[in-house]
Motif scaffolding. Structure first.
Motif, PDB file in Angstrom:
ATOM      1  N   THR A 384       0.817  -1.222   0.000  1.00  0.00           N
ATOM      2  CA  THR A 384       0.000   0.000   0.000  1.00  0.00           C
ATOM      3  C   THR A 384       0.847   1.266   0.000  1.00  0.00           C
ATOM      4  N   LEU A 385       2.155   1.134   0.224  1.00  0.00           N
ATOM      5  CA  LEU A 385       3.019   2.311   0.346  1.00  0.00           C
ATOM      6  C   LEU A 385       3.432   2.828  -1.030  1.00  0.00           C
ATOM      7  N   THR A 386       2.475   3.354  -1.747  1.00  0.00           N
ATOM      8  CA  THR A 386       2.725   3.936  -3.067  1.00  0.00           C
ATOM      9  C   THR A 386       2.942   5.441  -2.923  1.00  0.00           C
ATOM     10  N   ALA A 387       3.358   6.070  -4.017  1.00  0.00           N
ATOM     11  CA  ALA A 387       3.538   7.525  -4.000  1.00  0.00           C
ATOM     12  C   ALA A 387       2.223   8.225  -3.666  1.00  0.00           C
ATOM     13  N   ALA A 388       1.119   7.701  -4.213  1.00  0.00           N
ATOM     14  CA  ALA A 388      -0.190   8.297  -3.936  1.00  0.00           C
ATOM     15  C   ALA A 388      -0.546   8.167  -2.455  1.00  0.00           C
ATOM     16  N   TYR A 389      -0.170   7.039  -1.854  1.00  0.00           N
ATOM     17  CA  TYR A 389      -0.444   6.838  -0.423  1.00  0.00           C
ATOM     18  C   TYR A 389       0.242   7.924   0.402  1.00  0.00           C
ATOM     19  N   GLN A 391       1.368  10.866  -0.540  1.00  0.00           N
ATOM     20  CA  GLN A 391       0.830  12.198  -0.830  1.00  0.00           C
ATOM     21  C   GLN A 391      -0.488  12.430  -0.092  1.00  0.00           C
ATOM     22  N   THR A 392      -1.351  11.420  -0.115  1.00  0.00           N
ATOM     23  CA  THR A 392      -2.643  11.547   0.566  1.00  0.00           C
ATOM     24  C   THR A 392      -2.467  11.656   2.074  1.00  0.00           C
ATOM     25  N   LEU A 393      -1.584  10.822   2.621  1.00  0.00           N
ATOM     26  CA  LEU A 393      -1.361  10.815   4.065  1.00  0.00           C
ATOM     27  C   LEU A 393      -0.816  12.156   4.547  1.00  0.00           C
ATOM     28  N   ILE A 394       0.175  12.682   3.848  1.00  0.00           N
ATOM     29  CA  ILE A 394       0.784  13.948   4.262  1.00  0.00           C
ATOM     30  C   ILE A 394      -0.213  15.097   4.136  1.00  0.00           C
ATOM     31  N   LYS A 395      -1.004  15.078   3.080  1.00  0.00           N
ATOM     32  CA  LYS A 395      -2.004  16.136   2.889  1.00  0.00           C
ATOM     33  C   LYS A 395      -3.055  16.092   3.991  1.00  0.00           C
ATOM     34  N   GLN A 396      -3.417  14.887   4.398  1.00  0.00           N
ATOM     35  CA  GLN A 396      -4.449  14.725   5.427  1.00  0.00           C
ATOM     36  C   GLN A 396      -3.940  15.106   6.815  1.00  0.00           C
ATOM     37  N   GLU A 397      -2.731  14.663   7.172  1.00  0.00           N
ATOM     38  CA  GLU A 397      -2.212  14.866   8.529  1.00  0.00           C
ATOM     39  C   GLU A 397      -1.456  16.186   8.688  1.00  0.00           C
ATOM     40  N   GLN A 398      -0.814  16.645   7.617  1.00  0.00           N
ATOM     41  CA  GLN A 398      -0.041  17.891   7.621  1.00  0.00           C
ATOM     42  C   GLN A 398       0.963  17.960   8.782  1.00  0.00           C
ATOM     43  N   ILE A 414       8.919   6.549  -1.301  1.00  0.00           N
ATOM     44  CA  ILE A 414       8.782   7.716  -0.440  1.00  0.00           C
ATOM     45  C   ILE A 414       9.247   8.994  -1.132  1.00  0.00           C
ATOM     46  N   GLY A 415      10.252   8.894  -1.994  1.00  0.00           N
ATOM     47  CA  GLY A 415      10.753  10.084  -2.679  1.00  0.00           C
ATOM     48  C   GLY A 415       9.686  10.735  -3.534  1.00  0.00           C
ATOM     49  N   ALA A 416       9.025   9.926  -4.351  1.00  0.00           N
ATOM     50  CA  ALA A 416       7.972  10.459  -5.219  1.00  0.00           C
ATOM     51  C   ALA A 416       6.795  10.963  -4.400  1.00  0.00           C
ATOM     52  N   GLY A 417       6.542  10.324  -3.281  1.00  0.00           N
ATOM     53  CA  GLY A 417       5.405  10.720  -2.463  1.00  0.00           C
ATOM     54  C   GLY A 417       5.620  12.009  -1.710  1.00  0.00           C
ATOM     55  N   LEU A 418       6.874  12.329  -1.384  1.00  0.00           N
ATOM     56  CA  LEU A 418       7.142  13.511  -0.571  1.00  0.00           C
ATOM     57  C   LEU A 418       7.692  14.685  -1.361  1.00  0.00           C
ATOM     58  N   LYS A 443      17.952  11.021  -3.144  1.00  0.00           N
ATOM     59  CA  LYS A 443      18.839  12.158  -2.912  1.00  0.00           C
ATOM     60  C   LYS A 443      18.072  13.458  -2.699  1.00  0.00           C
ATOM     61  N   ASP A 444      16.925  13.606  -3.377  1.00  0.00           N
ATOM     62  CA  ASP A 444      16.247  14.897  -3.329  1.00  0.00           C
ATOM     63  C   ASP A 444      15.538  15.176  -2.005  1.00  0.00           C
ATOM     64  N   ILE A 445      15.481  14.204  -1.085  1.00  0.00           N
ATOM     65  CA  ILE A 445      14.883  14.494   0.230  1.00  0.00           C
ATOM     66  C   ILE A 445      15.877  14.274   1.369  1.00  0.00           C
TER      67      ILE A 445
END
Length: 566
Positions: A384-389, A391-398, A414-418, A443-445
């Motif tokens: 379940t740990l996809t990029a969309a997961y 993105q949704t989690l971070i947007k919801q919890e902030q 995680i890189g694509a998701g964050l 590298k980008d995070i």
């Protein structure tokens, strides 16, 4: 009603009330069978008499005291082999030591003969053997079998005749014979591998142990012969030699069946100790098995050790992810710049196999800190740990702080998701669970990522790692899991050092006690910067670094904090 009938009625009513009471009294009066050895064991270890009362004694000549702290184990240790404290020697009280006279060691006699200080090789008796009467005199009155008065630190116990007999019975049995797993020629050891461990890791650990055992056998080809017909002044060393045999116990299937599998392995071949070992999830089944069988488990590779006040036979490198959670609390609340400012923290962790332990520990530790609000996200399936997961989690919890109790395979997206997530200032990952941070963290995070690192930092060139590399290379063993292999080599090497010092006293309790004293003197400390134990301590490494990726080198971790000991 006639007087006779009145009397009968009174007797009947009285019988209905009193007969059960009489029966109860008779039942209470039945003698209780006491196992002398078990009763003596409780007196020795816990300081409790068969009556349930604590021990009583006279100390410092005329002061009567009582309490369970007067137990014999506090000074003479669980093994009965004694100890030393601040220059005071506490002698052994095992059956072999007490019921056999003390003699000068033969190597001491040999030295005297060779230096001209003795004319005879006859053993010099230093103390006559105890018997039941002289031992009772020593315990109660503080006078040895040779008539010498014991140190005032030794309590003069107030025991009845049955109580002194119980303690004597236990002392006669104490370390009377080698622990299970030891024969006249062999010491059997085992290592445990649980379900779910990657085949590569299994091979890496077993390769180290098998080569260590083979090396030990090759280096001591003459030991067997010397044990049988060595020079007389060395029989105290040569006679203690045993060959080492390794058994690999692999656990499979549901965790609920592991205890039964361990019991089956042990019935088939008892072992003296477990060396190393590796597992996924909680180590509880193996831990409980070792405690129940009084079997030493020496430094397994587990991120989820059992943290317990009653643990005796399980020695761990550290408290695993629980240590990391406690150290992270210290960093966030006391060390980190801006630690007192309000922040929102989100933890992500697995919900199965006890892997929620670090999240629970961090949540508990931060409850009293009002500046940090915590939210949690438990996952059941890595898929379940996809990029969309993300993105949704971070947007919801902030959250402003993200804590990930995840391993390498969980972080592939995680890189694509964050990348597009705003507001996250810091990401903390577990140094135990992440084995390849340079491959797992994009590298980008990396500028936001901190590693809760319980090992020596790479730039410090840990002594154990530096010694392990040439050892593996000289034996043509590949090293894809260098940290695991360094820790396994430490476990085996440390066991060898301790066994040599034990001579022929093959007691598991003595093994644990020698480990407590000798670990801090190890020259190679595995992947850790320092290791030490003491009486009652079961975790050899007590702290962590907070590390981060270097901005100057792509493959370097640098410290963001000093060594934190929570």
């Amino acid at each position: 009603m006639s007087q006779f009938r009145k009397l009968c009625a009174i007797v009947l009513m009285a019988s209905q009330v009193t007969v059960p009471g009489l029966l109860f009294s008779f039942a209470q009066a039945e003698p209780v069978t006491v196992d002398p050895v078990e009763a003596g064991k409780r007196m020795y270890r816990e300081g409790i008499l068969p009556s349930g009362q604590p021990l009583r004694a006279i100390v410092q000549g005329d002061i009567e005291v009582n309490g369970s702290q007067l137990n014999c184990m506090s000074c003479h240790r669980r093994s009965g082999f004694g100890s030393s404290e601040s220059g005071t020697l506490v002698p052994p009280v095992t059956g072999k030591a007490l019921w056999r006279g003390q003699e000068m060691r033969r190597q001491q006699q040999f030295t005297k003969i060779m230096t001209g200080r003795a004319q005879s090789a006859n053993s010099q008796l230093m103390r006559p053997a105890y018997n039941d009467e002289t031992l009772a005199q020593a315990i109660r009155g503080g006078v040895t079998s040779s008539g010498r008065t014991l140190d005032p630190l030794m309590p003069r116990y107030i025991f009845s005749e049955p109580e002194i007999e119980y303690l004597t019975a236990y002392l006669k049995s104490l370390s009377e014979k080698p622990s299970p797993g030891v024969t006249d020629t062999i010491i059997n050891f085992a290592t445990v591998i649980t379900e779910g461990v990657e085949p590569g890791k299994q091979k890496a650990m077993v390769d180290v142990l098998e080569r260590f055992f083979n090396d030990r056998s090759a280096q001591s080809r003459g030991e067997t012969a010397r044990a049988q017909r060595g020079p007389w002044h060395r029989d105290w060393i040569d006679g203690a030699y045993r060959a080492w045999v390794l058994h690999v116990w692999k656990l499979s299937g549901p965790r609920e069946t592991w205890r039964e599998q361990l019991d089956s392995f042990y019935r088939s071949q008892p072992v003296f100790a477990l060396i190393g070992g590796i597992g996924t999830g909680n180590w509880q089944p193996i831990h409980n098995f070792c405690e129940a069988n009084e079997l030493a488990c020496l430094f397994p590779a587990t991120d989820y050790p059992v943290v317990s006040e009653t643990n005796y036979y399980n020695l761990y490198f550290n408290k695993g992810v629980t240590l990391e959670a406690n150290a992270l609390t210290t960093y966030l609340t006391n060390i980190k710049p801006g630690a007192k400012e309000p922040v929102k923290l989100l933890q992500v962790f697995h919900s199965d196999q006890g892997r929620s332990v670090p999240a629970q520990a961090l949540n508990k530790a931060l409850q009293t800190h009002g500046t940090i609000s915590i939210s949690q996200q438990a996952i059941e399936d890595t898929g379940t740990l996809t990029a969309a997961y993300w993105q949704t989690l971070i947007k919801q919890e902030q959250p402003s702080i993200l804590v990930l109790w995840l391993d390498d395979k969980d972080l592939h997206s995680i890189g694509a998701g964050l990348n597009t997530a705003n507001g996250i200032e810091e990401i903390f990952i577990s140094g135990s669970l992440i084995e390849q941070p340079f491959k797992s963290i994009p590298k980008d995070i990396r500028d936001k990522v901190f590693i809760v690192h319980p090992y020596a930092l790479p730039e410090a060139n840990a002594r154990g790692i530096m010694r392990t590399k040439p050892w593996l290379r000289s034996r043509e063993i590949e090293s894809p899991y260098l940290r695991l292999q360094a820790n396994t080599l430490f476990s085996a090497t440390m066991t060898g050092m301790v066994i040599r010092r034990m001579l022929d006293n093959y007691s598991r309790n003595y093994l644990i006690e020698k480990m407590e004293h000798m670990v801090e003197n190890a020259q190679a400390t595995g992947a850790f910067p320092r290791l030490s134990l003491g009486p009652g301590q079961r975790f050899a490494s007590k702290g962590v670094y907070i590390g981060r990726f270097s901005s100057e080198a792509e493959d370097k971790i640098i410290p963001a904090s000093k060594w934190i000991t929570p």
